[in-house]
Design a protein around this motif. Structure first.
Motif, PDB file in Angstrom:
ATOM      1  N   ASN A  29       0.875  -1.162   0.000  1.00 11.18           N
ATOM      2  CA  ASN A  29       0.000   0.000   0.000  1.00 11.18           C
ATOM      3  C   ASN A  29       0.919   1.220   0.000  1.00 11.18           C
ATOM      4  O   ASN A  29       1.649   1.443   0.958  1.00 11.18           O
ATOM      5  N   VAL A  30       0.902   2.005  -1.072  1.00 13.82           N
ATOM      6  CA  VAL A  30       1.841   3.128  -1.213  1.00 13.82           C
ATOM      7  C   VAL A  30       1.302   4.435  -0.650  1.00 13.82           C
ATOM      8  O   VAL A  30       2.006   5.447  -0.665  1.00 13.82           O
ATOM      9  N   VAL A  70      -2.707   4.008  -5.265  1.00 11.28           N
ATOM     10  CA  VAL A  70      -1.888   4.744  -6.226  1.00 11.28           C
ATOM     11  C   VAL A  70      -2.714   5.931  -6.718  1.00 11.28           C
ATOM     12  O   VAL A  70      -3.845   5.759  -7.160  1.00 11.28           O
ATOM     13  N   ASP A  71      -2.142   7.125  -6.645  1.00 16.37           N
ATOM     14  CA  ASP A  71      -2.826   8.338  -7.089  1.00 16.37           C
ATOM     15  C   ASP A  71      -1.978   8.983  -8.184  1.00 16.37           C
ATOM     16  O   ASP A  71      -1.036   9.716  -7.893  1.00 16.37           O
ATOM     17  N   PHE A  94      -5.580   0.381 -12.749  1.00 17.55           N
ATOM     18  CA  PHE A  94      -7.033   0.439 -12.732  1.00 17.55           C
ATOM     19  C   PHE A  94      -7.431   1.563 -11.795  1.00 17.55           C
ATOM     20  O   PHE A  94      -7.338   1.436 -10.576  1.00 17.55           O
ATOM     21  N   GLY A  95      -7.802   2.693 -12.367  1.00 20.76           N
ATOM     22  CA  GLY A  95      -8.214   3.852 -11.577  1.00 20.76           C
ATOM     23  C   GLY A  95      -9.693   3.803 -11.298  1.00 20.76           C
ATOM     24  O   GLY A  95     -10.494   4.292 -12.092  1.00 20.76           O
ATOM     25  N   HIS A  96     -10.056   3.212 -10.189  1.00 18.26           N
ATOM     26  CA  HIS A  96     -11.473   3.039  -9.869  1.00 18.26           C
ATOM     27  C   HIS A  96     -12.106   4.277  -9.263  1.00 18.26           C
ATOM     28  O   HIS A  96     -13.323   4.335  -9.108  1.00 18.26           O
ATOM     29  N   GLY A 102      -6.225   4.338  -7.662  1.00 13.44           N
ATOM     30  CA  GLY A 102      -6.602   2.930  -7.651  1.00 13.44           C
ATOM     31  C   GLY A 102      -5.442   1.991  -7.416  1.00 13.44           C
ATOM     32  O   GLY A 102      -4.568   2.260  -6.587  1.00 13.44           O
ATOM     33  N   ASN A 103      -5.420   0.906  -8.194  1.00 14.03           N
ATOM     34  CA  ASN A 103      -4.467  -0.186  -7.994  1.00 14.03           C
ATOM     35  C   ASN A 103      -3.610  -0.372  -9.236  1.00 14.03           C
ATOM     36  O   ASN A 103      -4.056  -0.115 -10.358  1.00 14.03           O
TER      37      ASN A 103
END
Length: 120
Positions: A29-30, A70-71, A94-96, A102-103
């Motif tokens: 988790n960044v 991730v942003d 995948f920018g949810h 996202g991830n």
């Protein structure tokens, strides 16, 4: 996001490691790659953990890295930087949330996207 590694890549992993297949996978988790001081809810202006994450993970020689929180709007180029530091050329994001948060999956081997599903 559901991704898979093609069979040819899996065979290459097995060949590289001898008779046992070894795939080194790391998850992190960044936290948006933001350098947040202990006890603080805000990050230092312009401070980023991208370099530190890349350096720390590269010492582990991963084949596959998954990252969450991730942003890419907050830290443009973050995935490219980490991908380069780790020599993991295949990147899926995948920018949810608004398409920018996202991830991510970074891989030594090609990935093929099977399906991305938004959960309500």
């Amino acid at each position: 996001t559901c991704l898979c590694i093609p069979r040819k890549a899996v065979a290459a992993i097995a060949e590289r490691s001898g008779k046992h297949m070894l795939l080194r996978v790391i998850h992190l988790n960044v936290h948006r790659f933001a350098n947040v001081a202990a006890g603080s809810s805000t990050s230092a202006a312009g401070s980023s953990t991208v370099g530190a994450v890349g350096a720390a993970l590269s010492a582990l020689h991963p084949d596959l890295v998954t990252l969450n929180e991730v942003d890419v709007a907050h830290m443009p180029g973050c995935l490219e930087s980490v991908s380069t530091a780790l020599s993991l050329p295949f990147v899926e994001f995948f920018g949810h949330v608004r398409g920018t948060y996202g991830n991510a999956i970074l891989s030594r081997y090609p990935l093929s996207r099977r399906k991305a599903v938004h959960l309500e």
